[in-house]
Design a protein around this motif. Structure first.
Motif, PDB file in Angstrom:
ATOM      1  N   LEU A 139      16.438  14.322  20.060  1.00  0.00           N
ATOM      2  CA  LEU A 139      15.249  14.164  19.234  1.00  0.00           C
ATOM      3  C   LEU A 139      15.562  14.035  17.749  1.00  0.00           C
ATOM      4  CD1 LEU A 139      12.991  16.919  20.882  1.00  0.00           C
ATOM      5  CD2 LEU A 139      13.098  14.491  21.452  1.00  0.00           C
ATOM      6  N   VAL A 140      16.822  14.205  17.380  1.00  0.00           N
ATOM      7  CA  VAL A 140      17.200  14.271  15.971  1.00  0.00           C
ATOM      8  C   VAL A 140      18.154  13.141  15.604  1.00  0.00           C
ATOM      9  CG1 VAL A 140      18.262  15.713  14.182  1.00  0.00           C
ATOM     10  CG2 VAL A 140      16.903  16.779  15.987  1.00  0.00           C
ATOM     11  N   ALA A 141      17.957  12.565  14.417  1.00  0.00           N
ATOM     12  CA  ALA A 141      18.878  11.577  13.852  1.00  0.00           C
ATOM     13  C   ALA A 141      19.676  12.254  12.750  1.00  0.00           C
ATOM     14  CB  ALA A 141      18.105  10.391  13.297  1.00  0.00           C
ATOM     15  N   LYS A 142      21.008  12.085  12.794  1.00  0.00           N
ATOM     16  CA  LYS A 142      21.892  12.672  11.794  1.00  0.00           C
ATOM     17  C   LYS A 142      22.767  11.547  11.246  1.00  0.00           C
ATOM     18  CE  LYS A 142      22.095  17.123  14.212  1.00  0.00           C
ATOM     19  NZ  LYS A 142      22.979  18.145  14.847  1.00  0.00           N
ATOM     20  N   ASP A 143      22.425  11.084  10.038  1.00  0.00           N
ATOM     21  CA  ASP A 143      23.105   9.928   9.461  1.00  0.00           C
ATOM     22  C   ASP A 143      23.885  10.332   8.213  1.00  0.00           C
ATOM     23  OD1 ASP A 143      21.767   8.549  11.429  1.00  0.00           O
ATOM     24  OD2 ASP A 143      20.150   7.896  10.097  1.00  0.00           O
ATOM     25  N   ARG A 144      25.044   9.680   8.053  1.00  0.00           N
ATOM     26  CA  ARG A 144      25.889   9.912   6.878  1.00  0.00           C
ATOM     27  C   ARG A 144      26.252   8.559   6.268  1.00  0.00           C
ATOM     28  NH1 ARG A 144      29.532  14.341   6.848  1.00  0.00           N
ATOM     29  NH2 ARG A 144      31.262  12.865   6.713  1.00  0.00           N
ATOM     30  N   PHE A 145      26.114   8.464   4.940  1.00  0.00           N
ATOM     31  CA  PHE A 145      26.397   7.221   4.241  1.00  0.00           C
ATOM     32  C   PHE A 145      27.306   7.495   3.046  1.00  0.00           C
ATOM     33  CE2 PHE A 145      22.112   7.063   6.012  1.00  0.00           C
ATOM     34  CZ  PHE A 145      22.121   5.893   6.741  1.00  0.00           C
ATOM     35  N   HIS A 146      28.334   6.695   2.892  1.00  0.00           N
ATOM     36  CA  HIS A 146      29.108   6.702   1.658  1.00  0.00           C
ATOM     37  C   HIS A 146      28.460   5.674   0.735  1.00  0.00           C
ATOM     38  CE1 HIS A 146      32.502   8.533   4.090  1.00  0.00           C
ATOM     39  NE2 HIS A 146      32.356   9.353   3.066  1.00  0.00           N
ATOM     40  N   VAL A 147      28.027   6.128  -0.452  1.00  0.00           N
ATOM     41  CA  VAL A 147      27.262   5.271  -1.357  1.00  0.00           C
ATOM     42  C   VAL A 147      27.851   5.329  -2.762  1.00  0.00           C
ATOM     43  CG1 VAL A 147      25.146   5.552  -0.007  1.00  0.00           C
ATOM     44  CG2 VAL A 147      25.619   7.123  -1.896  1.00  0.00           C
ATOM     45  N   ASN A 148      27.523   4.316  -3.535  1.00  0.00           N
ATOM     46  CA  ASN A 148      27.908   4.332  -4.947  1.00  0.00           C
ATOM     47  C   ASN A 148      26.864   3.602  -5.769  1.00  0.00           C
ATOM     48  OD1 ASN A 148      28.751   1.440  -5.722  1.00  0.00           O
ATOM     49  ND2 ASN A 148      29.956   1.768  -3.848  1.00  0.00           N
ATOM     50  N   TYR A 149      26.927   3.801  -7.064  1.00  0.00           N
ATOM     51  CA  TYR A 149      26.064   3.081  -7.994  1.00  0.00           C
ATOM     52  C   TYR A 149      26.961   2.384  -8.997  1.00  0.00           C
ATOM     53  CZ  TYR A 149      22.668   2.119 -11.667  1.00  0.00           C
ATOM     54  OH  TYR A 149      21.880   1.489 -12.622  1.00  0.00           O
ATOM     55  N   ARG A 150      27.037   1.071  -8.867  1.00  0.00           N
ATOM     56  CA  ARG A 150      27.878   0.253  -9.739  1.00  0.00           C
ATOM     57  C   ARG A 150      29.322   0.745  -9.756  1.00  0.00           C
ATOM     58  NH1 ARG A 150      23.748  -0.929 -14.870  1.00  0.00           N
ATOM     59  NH2 ARG A 150      22.173  -2.045 -13.618  1.00  0.00           N
ATOM     60  N   GLY A 151      29.810   1.072  -8.564  1.00  0.00           N
ATOM     61  CA  GLY A 151      31.206   1.442  -8.418  1.00  0.00           C
ATOM     62  C   GLY A 151      31.542   2.872  -8.771  1.00  0.00           C
ATOM     63  N   ALA A 152      30.536   3.692  -8.987  1.00  0.00           N
ATOM     64  CA  ALA A 152      30.772   5.097  -9.348  1.00  0.00           C
ATOM     65  C   ALA A 152      29.896   6.006  -8.501  1.00  0.00           C
ATOM     66  CB  ALA A 152      30.482   5.323 -10.830  1.00  0.00           C
ATOM     67  N   ALA A 153      30.255   7.274  -8.464  1.00  0.00           N
ATOM     68  CA  ALA A 153      29.450   8.253  -7.744  1.00  0.00           C
ATOM     69  C   ALA A 153      28.077   8.384  -8.401  1.00  0.00           C
ATOM     70  CB  ALA A 153      30.165   9.605  -7.726  1.00  0.00           C
ATOM     71  N   LEU A 154      27.095   8.775  -7.650  1.00  0.00           N
ATOM     72  CA  LEU A 154      25.742   8.938  -8.181  1.00  0.00           C
ATOM     73  C   LEU A 154      25.680  10.178  -9.076  1.00  0.00           C
ATOM     74  CD1 LEU A 154      25.361   7.005  -5.726  1.00  0.00           C
ATOM     75  CD2 LEU A 154      23.182   8.150  -5.302  1.00  0.00           C
ATOM     76  N   ASN A 155      25.038  10.038 -10.233  1.00  0.00           N
ATOM     77  CA  ASN A 155      24.838  11.224 -11.068  1.00  0.00           C
ATOM     78  C   ASN A 155      23.669  12.035 -10.531  1.00  0.00           C
ATOM     79  OD1 ASN A 155      22.420  10.023 -12.028  1.00  0.00           O
ATOM     80  ND2 ASN A 155      23.514   9.036 -13.730  1.00  0.00           N
ATOM     81  N   SER A 156      23.417  13.173 -11.111  1.00  0.00           N
ATOM     82  CA  SER A 156      22.404  14.081 -10.580  1.00  0.00           C
ATOM     83  C   SER A 156      21.006  13.478 -10.627  1.00  0.00           C
ATOM     84  CB  SER A 156      22.423  15.399 -11.354  1.00  0.00           C
ATOM     85  OG  SER A 156      22.195  15.177 -12.736  1.00  0.00           O
ATOM     86  N   SER A 157      20.708  12.708 -11.688  1.00  0.00           N
ATOM     87  CA  SER A 157      19.373  12.112 -11.816  1.00  0.00           C
ATOM     88  C   SER A 157      19.126  11.071 -10.734  1.00  0.00           C
ATOM     89  CB  SER A 157      19.208  11.479 -13.199  1.00  0.00           C
ATOM     90  OG  SER A 157      19.318  12.446 -14.218  1.00  0.00           O
TER      91      SER A 157
END
Length: 287
Positions: A246-264
């Protein structure tokens, strides 16, 4: 003592009786050290249980009595957890689809055909067994390009196609799958509250990317979250899409313009996904 057609399989022993001997046919679990034989079948009226005898095969004349309840099914009635895992990380050239349903899966030719009908090429398949659980893996690519599947719509079609095949060829899985609510022979006993079940987290996974984890109640259209990320210019590098009952558990490696996402930006992403997941479920025709 009357008994007919007793036989032993590799995992359990079944005793078949004539209708005159007993009103129900049962399968009894066994171990390497015990063979269960139904001797003088009768009903214990005080406990509503069938009384049987257990003869040890590794001892001499070791006889003991046992019983099972007629109101509760044998252990073989247990329905295992269906799991569909789409892995975009492990193989650089192919999308890996892994399917398990306890030890109930066969060769899955119909699943392979269904994947090919989606315009996919099944490069190879592997079958492994671990702790009595059979896991089948398909390595697939787009037939048109020979490359792994990147389109979120196609990934969602793969996921739903496999789940639909589970419901068709293993109808007992419907009570363990969210899709069983609409299309199964037996809907799940409980429906997961999306608000309670939804957990979204973003954390750094090095200087150039972040790891997004999404856990929520399964439903059609979940992989729309990949498009939502694209709308706010978050790039998905890789994904692991895991449907567990009944549960979906998804994991994504993501970036924003080639860098890790900042807190905002991480908070914006979490808010967008949470808003989408709170919406009413997608229309049934999207199945």
């Amino acid at each position: 003592m009357a008994m007919a057609n007793a036989y032993l399989t590799s995992s359990f022993t079944s005793i078949r009786l004539r209708p005159s001997d007993f009103s129900a046919v049962k399968s009894f679990p066994t171990t390497k050290s015990h063979l269960y034989l139904l001797v003088s079948p009768r009903i214990d009226s005080t406990s509503n249980k069938n009384v049987m005898m257990c003869a040890s095969v590794d001892g001499v004349n070791s006889i003991s009595s046992s019983s099972f309840s007629l109101n509760s099914g044998p252990e073989t009635d247990y329905v295992p957890m269906p799991i569909v895992l789409i892995d975009q990380d492990t193989d650089p050239d192919a999308t890996i689809v892994q399917l398990s349903f306890g030890d109930r899966l066969g060769a899955l030719p119909d699943t392979m055909k269904a994947l090919k009908d989606l315009g996919l090429d099944v490069l190879k398949g592997t079958v492994t067994t671990e702790n009595s659980v059979t896991q089948t893996k398909f390595f697939i690519t787009r037939l048109s390009t020979g490359r792994k599947v990147e389109d979120p719509d196609v990934l969602e079609m793969i996921r739903l196609t496999i789940i639909n095949n589970l419901l068709k060829y293993h109808p007992e899985s419907s009570e363990r799958l969210a899709m069983g609510e609409a299309f199964g022979v037996k809907p799940p006993e409980k429906k997961i509250d999306v608000e309670i079940a939804t957990h979204i987290h973003v954390k750094e996974n090095g200087p150039r990317r972040s790891l997004l984890s999404v856990e929520t109640a399964d439903r059609p259209g979940l992989l729309e979250i990949i498009k939502i990320m694209s709308d706010i210019n978050v790039t998905v590098e890789s994904a692991e899409i895991d449907t567990e009952g009944l549960v979906a558990k998804d994991r994504f490696h993501v970036n924003y313009r080639g860098a890790a996402l900042n807190s905002s930006l991480s908070q914006v992403l979490v808010n967008c996904l949470r808003y989408y997941l709170r919406r009413p479920e997608t229309d049934e025709e999207s199945y």
